[in-house]
Design an enzyme around this catalytic site. Structure first.
Site, PDB file in Angstrom:
ATOM      1  N   ARG A 153      -3.271  -1.541  -7.125  1.00  0.00           N
ATOM      2  CA  ARG A 153      -2.502  -2.142  -6.040  1.00  0.00           C
ATOM      3  C   ARG A 153      -2.255  -1.080  -4.988  1.00  0.00           C
ATOM      4  O   ARG A 153      -1.707  -0.024  -5.308  1.00  0.00           O
ATOM      5  CB  ARG A 153      -1.153  -2.698  -6.553  1.00  0.00           C
ATOM      6  CG  ARG A 153      -0.491  -3.635  -5.544  1.00  0.00           C
ATOM      7  CD  ARG A 153       0.957  -3.972  -5.903  1.00  0.00           C
ATOM      8  NE  ARG A 153       1.783  -2.789  -5.800  1.00  0.00           N
ATOM      9  CZ  ARG A 153       2.442  -2.276  -6.840  1.00  0.00           C
ATOM     10  NH1 ARG A 153       2.339  -2.813  -8.049  1.00  0.00           N
ATOM     11  NH2 ARG A 153       3.160  -1.182  -6.671  1.00  0.00           N
ATOM     12  N   GLU A 169       0.906   4.328  -1.056  1.00  0.00           N
ATOM     13  CA  GLU A 169       0.193   4.955  -2.184  1.00  0.00           C
ATOM     14  C   GLU A 169      -0.785   3.937  -2.774  1.00  0.00           C
ATOM     15  O   GLU A 169      -0.692   2.737  -2.533  1.00  0.00           O
ATOM     16  CB  GLU A 169       1.153   5.403  -3.275  1.00  0.00           C
ATOM     17  CG  GLU A 169       1.872   4.253  -3.941  1.00  0.00           C
ATOM     18  CD  GLU A 169       2.635   4.689  -5.186  1.00  0.00           C
ATOM     19  OE1 GLU A 169       2.318   5.727  -5.785  1.00  0.00           O
ATOM     20  OE2 GLU A 169       3.580   3.952  -5.549  1.00  0.00           O
ATOM     21  N   ASN A 171      -1.881   2.602  -6.363  1.00  0.00           N
ATOM     22  CA  ASN A 171      -1.522   2.601  -7.783  1.00  0.00           C
ATOM     23  C   ASN A 171      -2.749   2.227  -8.601  1.00  0.00           C
ATOM     24  O   ASN A 171      -3.359   1.188  -8.355  1.00  0.00           O
ATOM     25  CB  ASN A 171      -0.410   1.580  -8.041  1.00  0.00           C
ATOM     26  CG  ASN A 171       0.881   1.978  -7.358  1.00  0.00           C
ATOM     27  OD1 ASN A 171       1.537   2.918  -7.765  1.00  0.00           O
ATOM     28  ND2 ASN A 171       1.210   1.295  -6.274  1.00  0.00           N
ATOM     29  N   SER A 176       2.494  -3.413 -11.464  1.00  0.00           N
ATOM     30  CA  SER A 176       3.345  -4.549 -11.850  1.00  0.00           C
ATOM     31  C   SER A 176       3.093  -5.759 -10.981  1.00  0.00           C
ATOM     32  O   SER A 176       2.606  -5.640  -9.867  1.00  0.00           O
ATOM     33  CB  SER A 176       4.819  -4.167 -11.667  1.00  0.00           C
ATOM     34  OG  SER A 176       5.145  -3.132 -12.528  1.00  0.00           O
ATOM     35  N   LYS A 334      -0.491  11.247  -6.642  1.00  0.00           N
ATOM     36  CA  LYS A 334      -0.103  11.517  -5.252  1.00  0.00           C
ATOM     37  C   LYS A 334      -0.767  12.793  -4.735  1.00  0.00           C
ATOM     38  O   LYS A 334      -1.049  12.925  -3.544  1.00  0.00           O
ATOM     39  CB  LYS A 334       1.407  11.577  -5.152  1.00  0.00           C
ATOM     40  CG  LYS A 334       2.013  10.195  -5.454  1.00  0.00           C
ATOM     41  CD  LYS A 334       3.490  10.200  -5.579  1.00  0.00           C
ATOM     42  CE  LYS A 334       4.033   8.785  -5.772  1.00  0.00           C
ATOM     43  NZ  LYS A 334       3.408   8.056  -6.897  1.00  0.00           N
ATOM     44  N   LYS A 388       7.559  13.945  -2.676  1.00  0.00           N
ATOM     45  CA  LYS A 388       7.201  13.134  -3.842  1.00  0.00           C
ATOM     46  C   LYS A 388       6.714  14.004  -5.003  1.00  0.00           C
ATOM     47  O   LYS A 388       5.753  14.754  -4.840  1.00  0.00           O
ATOM     48  CB  LYS A 388       6.080  12.159  -3.467  1.00  0.00           C
ATOM     49  CG  LYS A 388       6.470  11.145  -2.373  1.00  0.00           C
ATOM     50  CD  LYS A 388       5.373  10.089  -2.202  1.00  0.00           C
ATOM     51  CE  LYS A 388       5.858   8.940  -1.354  1.00  0.00           C
ATOM     52  NZ  LYS A 388       4.850   7.847  -1.278  1.00  0.00           N
ATOM     53  N   GLU A 392       5.130   8.066 -11.360  1.00  0.00           N
ATOM     54  CA  GLU A 392       4.965   6.644 -11.039  1.00  0.00           C
ATOM     55  C   GLU A 392       6.149   5.880 -11.619  1.00  0.00           C
ATOM     56  O   GLU A 392       6.846   6.385 -12.491  1.00  0.00           O
ATOM     57  CB  GLU A 392       3.670   6.104 -11.663  1.00  0.00           C
ATOM     58  CG  GLU A 392       2.420   6.642 -11.021  1.00  0.00           C
ATOM     59  CD  GLU A 392       2.363   6.318  -9.536  1.00  0.00           C
ATOM     60  OE1 GLU A 392       2.783   5.209  -9.145  1.00  0.00           O
ATOM     61  OE2 GLU A 392       1.930   7.192  -8.778  1.00  0.00           O
ATOM     62  N   GLY A 393       6.338   4.669 -11.117  1.00  0.00           N
ATOM     63  CA  GLY A 393       7.346   3.816 -11.731  1.00  0.00           C
ATOM     64  C   GLY A 393       8.580   3.621 -10.875  1.00  0.00           C
ATOM     65  O   GLY A 393       9.498   2.908 -11.214  1.00  0.00           O
ATOM     66  N   ARG A 475       7.201  -6.617  -1.491  1.00  0.00           N
ATOM     67  CA  ARG A 475       8.489  -6.188  -2.039  1.00  0.00           C
ATOM     68  C   ARG A 475       9.428  -5.867  -0.887  1.00  0.00           C
ATOM     69  O   ARG A 475       9.038  -5.192   0.061  1.00  0.00           O
ATOM     70  CB  ARG A 475       8.316  -4.959  -2.935  1.00  0.00           C
ATOM     71  CG  ARG A 475       7.799  -5.340  -4.307  1.00  0.00           C
ATOM     72  CD  ARG A 475       7.553  -4.137  -5.133  1.00  0.00           C
ATOM     73  NE  ARG A 475       6.451  -3.371  -4.604  1.00  0.00           N
ATOM     74  CZ  ARG A 475       6.380  -2.046  -4.659  1.00  0.00           C
ATOM     75  NH1 ARG A 475       7.369  -1.371  -5.197  1.00  0.00           N
ATOM     76  NH2 ARG A 475       5.341  -1.406  -4.159  1.00  0.00           N
TER      77      ARG A 475
HETATM   78  N1  LIG Z   1       7.709  -2.370 -16.702  1.00  0.00           N
HETATM   79  C1  LIG Z   1       6.430  -1.907 -16.227  1.00  0.00           C
HETATM   80  C2  LIG Z   1       6.638  -1.263 -14.865  1.00  0.00           C
HETATM   81  C3  LIG Z   1       5.366  -0.621 -14.438  1.00  0.00           C
HETATM   82  C4  LIG Z   1       5.554   0.063 -13.099  1.00  0.00           C
HETATM   83  O1  LIG Z   1       6.628   0.620 -12.804  1.00  0.00           O
HETATM   84  N2  LIG Z   1       4.509  -0.012 -12.283  1.00  0.00           N
HETATM   85  C5  LIG Z   1       4.541   0.654 -10.982  1.00  0.00           C
HETATM   86  C6  LIG Z   1       3.243   1.400 -10.734  1.00  0.00           C
HETATM   87  S1  LIG Z   1       3.042   2.656 -11.944  1.00  0.00           S
HETATM   88  C7  LIG Z   1       4.683  -0.457  -9.989  1.00  0.00           C
HETATM   89  O2  LIG Z   1       3.775  -1.273  -9.842  1.00  0.00           O
HETATM   90  N3  LIG Z   1       5.823  -0.474  -9.317  1.00  0.00           N
HETATM   91  C8  LIG Z   1       5.975  -1.437  -8.270  1.00  0.00           C
HETATM   92  C9  LIG Z   1       6.697  -2.624  -8.805  1.00  0.00           C
HETATM   93  C10 LIG Z   1       8.190  -2.380  -8.655  1.00  0.00           C
HETATM   94  O3  LIG Z   1       8.614  -2.322  -7.484  1.00  0.00           O
HETATM   95  O4  LIG Z   1       8.847  -2.228  -9.686  1.00  0.00           O
HETATM   96  C11 LIG Z   1       5.467  -3.093 -16.099  1.00  0.00           C
HETATM   97  O5  LIG Z   1       5.778  -4.002 -15.345  1.00  0.00           O
HETATM   98  O6  LIG Z   1       4.415  -3.045 -16.715  1.00  0.00           O
HETATM   99 MG   LIG Z   2       3.657   3.648  -7.285  1.00  0.00          MG
END
Ligand SMILES: N[C@H](CCC(=O)N[C@@H](CS)C(=O)NCCC(=O)O)C(=O)O
Ligand SMILES: [Mg+2]
Length: 499
Positions: A153, A169, A171, A176, A334, A388, A392-393, A475
């Site tokens: 994404r 970025e 991903n 998610s 990153k 940064k 991730e996350g 988002r």
């Molecule tokens: N709980 C895990 C969460 C997985 C996760 O945090 N992914 C990151 C990319 S690494 C991401 O996409 N973040 C954007 C979505 C947001 O704003 O929370 C899952 O759903 O599998």
């Molecule tokens: Mg990310």
């Protein structure tokens, strides 16, 4: 009945923009037009729709909500109506998705570039160095990934100052909301079909969103390429997962549409139950695994002991199709993003000049901390930068005065740690009016949005089987908050209204 607090926060003065070109999205939400009774009707319909369609997350106040399905569910945090987004930038984001997919694949084949680009980060950041260790083991054993599946994404913000679409970025692991992105689109289309006349909005301006089916179809095709009809797809999950329903949507499509079984295992369970056989087959609990889809493994918190690292290595050594492979995972760091922004680096991977120009056009300013000029500027004007770490996350980035504090700290401490960070130009998107819905309560606020465009890539040796944009996720977060992230608890799920 739901209790509604109309949170009429004092609105900061809207930024007076030097030139309102035809491109800036016209506000579709003129709050004055909404009487409270009407908003409450919309909210009620949205909450019912979300509950009926599985747009739900675990409720953190319910301790079993992350482990036992159907227990302690809460509607996902959502925007009540779609956010305006100019069609030209939407088309641009869709157009570059397959080019970014191809770039990730080519970077993944250049082991030296990955190791060299991250060699100094390795010394400064233990988590990245553990990932690199696995990657170098694969290089040493000359491991080939012939079938490669990328479910990415790429996230963007529309920079109001420069009127350009800039990539936040890329991903490449655990992206998610491929399940929920589609659902929020369908929710907004449904609300506009029912109430669009009153709102003066047309549901057809909310672009269709194939994120769930396109991601599931790509996994199904990877399963087919692996060519073992008895094999399953394994989803690597966190032991406690409040976002399990977004993940289950993909498993449900795999089951219902493709008759493919998925199993859910934590890294610790893979270490206990997993084995790699002579021919490279990965079995877990005795079941052959054809595709490993990571929805965990992207943050140090996912590796609380050596067991999880052993599991990651075991999976990597197998012939299963990893999504992502360790090389795809590292290609999405990153630090690599910052390297790619250096002059001449894209030319190392791409030969089509138009494609290179299209990627470069959406690069924001990206710098390492080795550039004294940039450090000086960032200390003077920290509000123009984001610092940064390689994480991730969500919830990890450094903003505002903390940027200055951290840069001065690193200077005092001798700068070894510099390589653990990158600096990025701060992007200022247009602020819009939104109704945010969380825990059954709506708030009216000023917000900014980040558009994520999913990309699916599947290749077997020289054959590129899939290379497409595969849906989107918008988002939206209150403009007063620096950090975003829905899972991290700052943002809500949204869709777009093309204008
Ligand atoms: N709980 C895990 C969460 C997985 C996760 O945090 N992914 C990151 C990319 S690494 C991401 O996409 N973040 C954007 C979505 C947001 O704003 O929370 C899952 O759903 O599998
Ligand atoms: Mg990310």
């Amino acid at each position: 009945s739901f209790i509604f607090h109309l949170n009429l926060r004092k609105r900061p003065p809207l930024r007076c923009l030097s030139s309102l070109t035809m491109e800036s999205p016209k506000p579709i939400l003129d709050f004055e037009k909404f009487d409270d009774g009407f908003v409450q009707k919309l909210v009620y319909d949205a909450l019912v729709w979300s509950s009926l369609h599985g747009l739900v997350v675990g409720d953190k106040t319910h301790q079993r909500s992350g482990t036992v399905p159907g227990v302690g569910m809460m509607h996902a945090p959502i925007a009540l109506l779609p956010t305006p987004f100019p069609e030209s930038y939407w088309n641009q984001a869709c157009e570059v998705a397959p080019i970014f997919n191809e770039l990730v694949d080519r970077i993944s084949l250049d082991g030296k570039f990955i190791q060299d680009s991250l060699s100094r980060t390795r010394k400064a950041d233990v988590f990245t160095s553990r990932l690199l260790e696995i990657h170098s083991k694969m290089l040493e054993s000359n491991k080939r990934e012939e079938i490669r599946l990328g479910l990415h994404r790429s996230d963007y913000m529309l920079d109001e100052e420069t009127k350009s679409l800039l990539q936040i970025e890329m991903n490449t692991i655990s992206c998610s909301f491929p399940g929920f992105g589609r659902l929020v689109t369908e929710l907004h289309q449904s609300l506009l079909r029912s109430h669009g006349d009153h709102l003066g909005l047309d549901s057809k301006r909310v672009p269709r969103n194939g994120s769930t089916s396109q991601f599931a179809d790509a996994m199904a095709k990877a399963w087919l390429e692996y060519n073992n009809p008895r094999a399953v797809v394994m989803v690597v999950v966190q032991p406690d997962e409040r976002n399990m329903y977004d993940q289950h949507w993909l498993s449900s499509v795999l089951r219902e549409k493709h008759n493919i079984v998925t199993i859910r295992k934590s890294l610790a369970e893979v270490e206990t139950e997993g084995r790699v056989h002579e021919d490279g087959t990965l079995t877990v609990g005795g079941q052959a695994v054809s595709v490993v889809y990571y929805r965990s493994g992207y943050t140090p918190r996912d590796y609380p002991s050596e067991s999880e690292w052993n599991a990651r290595l075991l999976i990597e050594q197998s012939s299963a199709v990893k999504c992502p492979s360790i090389a795809y995972h590292l290609a999405g760091t990153k630090k690599i993003q910052q390297e790619l922004a250096k002059p001449g680096v894209l030319e190392r991977f791409m030969d089509n000049k138009d494609d290179i120009a299209k990627l470069r056009k959406c690069f924001a300013g990206l710098w390492s901390l080795d550039d004294p000029e940039i450090i000086k500027k960032a200390i003077e004007k920290p509000e123009l930068f984001v610092m940064k770490p390689q994480r991730e996350g969500g919830g990890n980035n450094i903003y505002g005065d903390d940027v200055r504090e951290n840069l001065l700290r690193l200077q005092r401490e001798g700068e070894e740690e510099n390589a653990a960070y990158i600096l990025m130009q701060r992007i200022f998107p247009k602020v819009s009016n939104v109704f945010l819905l969380r825990d059954g309560v709506y708030h009216k606020d000023q917000a900014i949005s980040e558009l994520g465009v999913y990309g699916a890539y599947l290749r077997n040796k020289e054959r590129v089987i899939i290379n497409e944009h595969s849906g989107y996720l918008m988002r939206t977060k209150v403009s007063s908050s620096d950090e975003g992230g829905v899972a991290a608890g700052y943002a809500v799920l949204d869709s777009i209204y093309l204008n």
